[in-house]
Design a protein around this motif. Structure first.
Motif, PDB file in Angstrom:
ATOM      1  N   ARG A  65     105.268  71.612  -5.824  1.00 17.49           N
ATOM      2  CA  ARG A  65     104.023  70.672  -5.802  1.00 17.49           C
ATOM      3  C   ARG A  65     103.147  71.046  -4.706  1.00 17.49           C
ATOM      4  O   ARG A  65     103.662  71.832  -3.779  1.00 17.49           O
ATOM      5  CB  ARG A  65     104.418  69.297  -5.540  1.00 17.49           C
ATOM      6  CG  ARG A  65     105.137  68.535  -6.632  1.00 17.49           C
ATOM      7  CD  ARG A  65     105.108  67.079  -6.870  1.00 17.49           C
ATOM      8  NE  ARG A  65     105.559  66.420  -5.290  1.00 17.49           N
ATOM      9  CZ  ARG A  65     106.441  65.607  -5.487  1.00 17.49           C
ATOM     10  NH1 ARG A  65     106.963  65.079  -6.643  1.00 17.49           N
ATOM     11  NH2 ARG A  65     106.909  65.078  -4.428  1.00 17.49           N
ATOM     12  N   SER A  78      92.153  63.746  -9.267  1.00 15.20           N
ATOM     13  CA  SER A  78      93.205  63.455  -8.452  1.00 15.20           C
ATOM     14  C   SER A  78      93.264  64.679  -7.464  1.00 15.20           C
ATOM     15  O   SER A  78      92.728  65.700  -7.766  1.00 15.20           O
ATOM     16  CB  SER A  78      94.496  63.617  -9.108  1.00 15.20           C
ATOM     17  OG  SER A  78      95.751  63.854  -8.202  1.00 15.20           O
ATOM     18  N   TYR A  87     100.875  69.070 -13.836  1.00 14.34           N
ATOM     19  CA  TYR A  87     100.039  67.772 -13.767  1.00 14.34           C
ATOM     20  C   TYR A  87      98.698  68.140 -13.245  1.00 14.34           C
ATOM     21  O   TYR A  87      97.589  67.777 -13.614  1.00 14.34           O
ATOM     22  CB  TYR A  87     100.804  66.819 -13.053  1.00 14.34           C
ATOM     23  CG  TYR A  87      99.971  65.649 -12.788  1.00 14.34           C
ATOM     24  CD1 TYR A  87      99.484  64.671 -13.515  1.00 14.34           C
ATOM     25  CD2 TYR A  87      99.278  65.069 -11.473  1.00 14.34           C
ATOM     26  CE1 TYR A  87      98.687  63.804 -13.536  1.00 14.34           C
ATOM     27  CE2 TYR A  87      98.619  63.938 -11.257  1.00 14.34           C
ATOM     28  CZ  TYR A  87      98.367  63.369 -12.274  1.00 14.34           C
ATOM     29  OH  TYR A  87      97.639  62.163 -12.161  1.00 14.34           O
ATOM     30  N   TYR A 129      96.362  58.208 -17.607  1.00 19.52           N
ATOM     31  CA  TYR A 129      97.300  59.628 -17.255  1.00 19.52           C
ATOM     32  C   TYR A 129      98.808  59.173 -17.577  1.00 19.52           C
ATOM     33  O   TYR A 129      98.991  58.152 -17.894  1.00 19.52           O
ATOM     34  CB  TYR A 129      96.973  59.985 -15.845  1.00 19.52           C
ATOM     35  CG  TYR A 129      97.882  59.492 -14.866  1.00 19.52           C
ATOM     36  CD1 TYR A 129      99.077  59.975 -14.676  1.00 19.52           C
ATOM     37  CD2 TYR A 129      97.530  58.112 -14.227  1.00 19.52           C
ATOM     38  CE1 TYR A 129      99.977  59.308 -13.460  1.00 19.52           C
ATOM     39  CE2 TYR A 129      98.332  57.572 -13.447  1.00 19.52           C
ATOM     40  CZ  TYR A 129      99.472  58.157 -13.323  1.00 19.52           C
ATOM     41  OH  TYR A 129     100.269  57.458 -12.242  1.00 19.52           O
ATOM     42  N   ARG A 130      99.393  60.366 -17.942  1.00 17.94           N
ATOM     43  CA  ARG A 130     100.909  60.232 -18.121  1.00 17.94           C
ATOM     44  C   ARG A 130     101.213  61.610 -17.493  1.00 17.94           C
ATOM     45  O   ARG A 130     100.812  62.673 -17.863  1.00 17.94           O
ATOM     46  CB  ARG A 130     101.267  60.226 -19.551  1.00 17.94           C
ATOM     47  CG  ARG A 130     102.661  59.665 -19.825  1.00 17.94           C
ATOM     48  CD  ARG A 130     103.112  59.775 -21.109  1.00 17.94           C
ATOM     49  NE  ARG A 130     102.336  58.676 -21.632  1.00 17.94           N
ATOM     50  CZ  ARG A 130     101.767  58.391 -22.830  1.00 17.94           C
ATOM     51  NH1 ARG A 130     102.100  59.308 -23.921  1.00 17.94           N
ATOM     52  NH2 ARG A 130     101.071  57.461 -23.322  1.00 17.94           N
ATOM     53  N   TYR A 131     102.138  61.439 -16.288  1.00 17.48           N
ATOM     54  CA  TYR A 131     102.377  62.763 -15.632  1.00 17.48           C
ATOM     55  C   TYR A 131     102.963  63.861 -16.004  1.00 17.48           C
ATOM     56  O   TYR A 131     102.289  64.994 -15.705  1.00 17.48           O
ATOM     57  CB  TYR A 131     103.453  62.123 -14.581  1.00 17.48           C
ATOM     58  CG  TYR A 131     103.630  63.035 -13.486  1.00 17.48           C
ATOM     59  CD1 TYR A 131     102.848  63.074 -12.231  1.00 17.48           C
ATOM     60  CD2 TYR A 131     104.792  64.025 -13.496  1.00 17.48           C
ATOM     61  CE1 TYR A 131     103.076  64.008 -11.156  1.00 17.48           C
ATOM     62  CE2 TYR A 131     104.960  65.064 -12.332  1.00 17.48           C
ATOM     63  CZ  TYR A 131     104.027  64.801 -11.088  1.00 17.48           C
ATOM     64  OH  TYR A 131     104.100  65.634 -10.410  1.00 17.48           O
ATOM     65  N   THR A 168      96.619  63.025 -20.443  1.00 16.12           N
ATOM     66  CA  THR A 168      95.874  63.613 -19.194  1.00 16.12           C
ATOM     67  C   THR A 168      94.534  64.462 -19.324  1.00 16.12           C
ATOM     68  O   THR A 168      93.558  64.308 -18.877  1.00 16.12           O
ATOM     69  CB  THR A 168      96.564  64.208 -18.101  1.00 16.12           C
ATOM     70  OG1 THR A 168      97.752  63.186 -18.042  1.00 16.12           O
ATOM     71  CG2 THR A 168      96.144  64.361 -16.796  1.00 16.12           C
TER      72      THR A 168
END
Length: 270
Positions: free
Chosen positions: A242, A102, A125, A71-73, A79
């Motif tokens: 978030r 996740s 994300y 993954y890469r944020y 991702t």
């Protein structure tokens, strides 16, 4: 048995490699930059956004198991698209796929999330992880998708963030609740699931829900640090979008697995 770990240079991927090597398996690991630093692992550079390259590597390695951890944020192509490419190549080769997902794909609520609840992402994300799950399930219905939470252990970004906050260099939110898991427990669960025929989404996280600020206090206690200077805030005060209260109900995994999923207070006290 050959195990291919896609993303072996990452924190979890490296631990999966270490445990698989210790179990006597042939382990092949991929990385995008740097190298795979685990002795006994055959490393290959791989760009998971290149579908043809992923297919070629899987066809050459011929793994029995593929563990997908890349993954890469802030990178949808890695991702989401990368997960689809890995799933396609694994299915094409007839390999067992364990895909790492996740809790970030949930919006957050007071009640814990069960294994089968649909994603409700509120930030990019989380949306990418939700898209990855959709692609993996469509491509390979026999794959197991492991939804996990904050991954802890020496060298983890989460522990370093706590240390930085205790030193006044970062902020920990009081309203972000998660169910942290020790990286060794998670890697063991992943490899155990690889040897089963369990399919679909499975929550694999710790049984204790703590805020990031509570986690900072636990790290301070373990390391003998003064928590008086720890900087805290809320996501709303910081203007961060978030998920807040995201607790995974991992009782199904606890009943299915031999691996014991320890609570954060237990493994940080060890």
């Amino acid at each position: 048995m050959t195990v291919l770990v896609v993303g072996a240079s990452g924190f979890l991927g490296a631990e999966v490699c270490r445990q698989a090597v210790a179990a006597g398996r042939r382990v092949v690991g991929t990385y995008h930059s740097g190298a795979v630093a685990v002795p006994g692992v055959e490393g290959h550079r791989l760009d998971v956004t290149d579908r043809a390259a992923v297919r070629a590597l899987v066809a050459r390695v011929r793994p029995a198991v593929v563990v997908g951890t890349p993954y890469r944020y802030a990178d949808w192509a890695v991702t989401a698209d990368g997960a689809a490419h890995v799933a396609y190549a694994a299915a094409e080769a007839g390999a067992r796929l364990v895909h790492l997902s996740s809790d970030a794909l949930h919006a957050g609520r007071p009640e814990p999330y069960g294994d089968d609840e649909p994603p409700s992402p509120v930030f990019p994300y989380g949306a990418a992880k939700a898209a990855a799950e959709t692609a993996v399930r469509a491509i390979d219905p026999t794959a197991v998708l492991v939804r996990t939470s904050l991954i802890l252990g020496e060298g983890s970004k989460q522990i370093q963030l706590c240390r930085d906050a205790l030193a006044g260099r970062a902020v920990l939110f009081t309203d972000e609740l998660r169910c942290p898991i020790d990286v060794a427990d998670l890697a063991a669960a992943v490899l155990e699931l690889a040897d089963t025929d369990h399919a679909g989404v499975l929550n694999v996280a710790g049984p204790d829900a703590v805020s990031r600020a509570d986690l900072g206090l636990l790290v301070a206690r373990r390391e003998g640090l003064d928590p008086a200077g720890m900087k805290t805030s809320t996501g709303a005060e910081a203007g961060v979008l978030r998920p807040t209260d995201v607790r995974l109900d991992s009782r199904r995994a606890a009943g299915l697995l031999r691996t014991r999923l320890r609570g954060v207070r237990e493994f940080l006290a060890a």
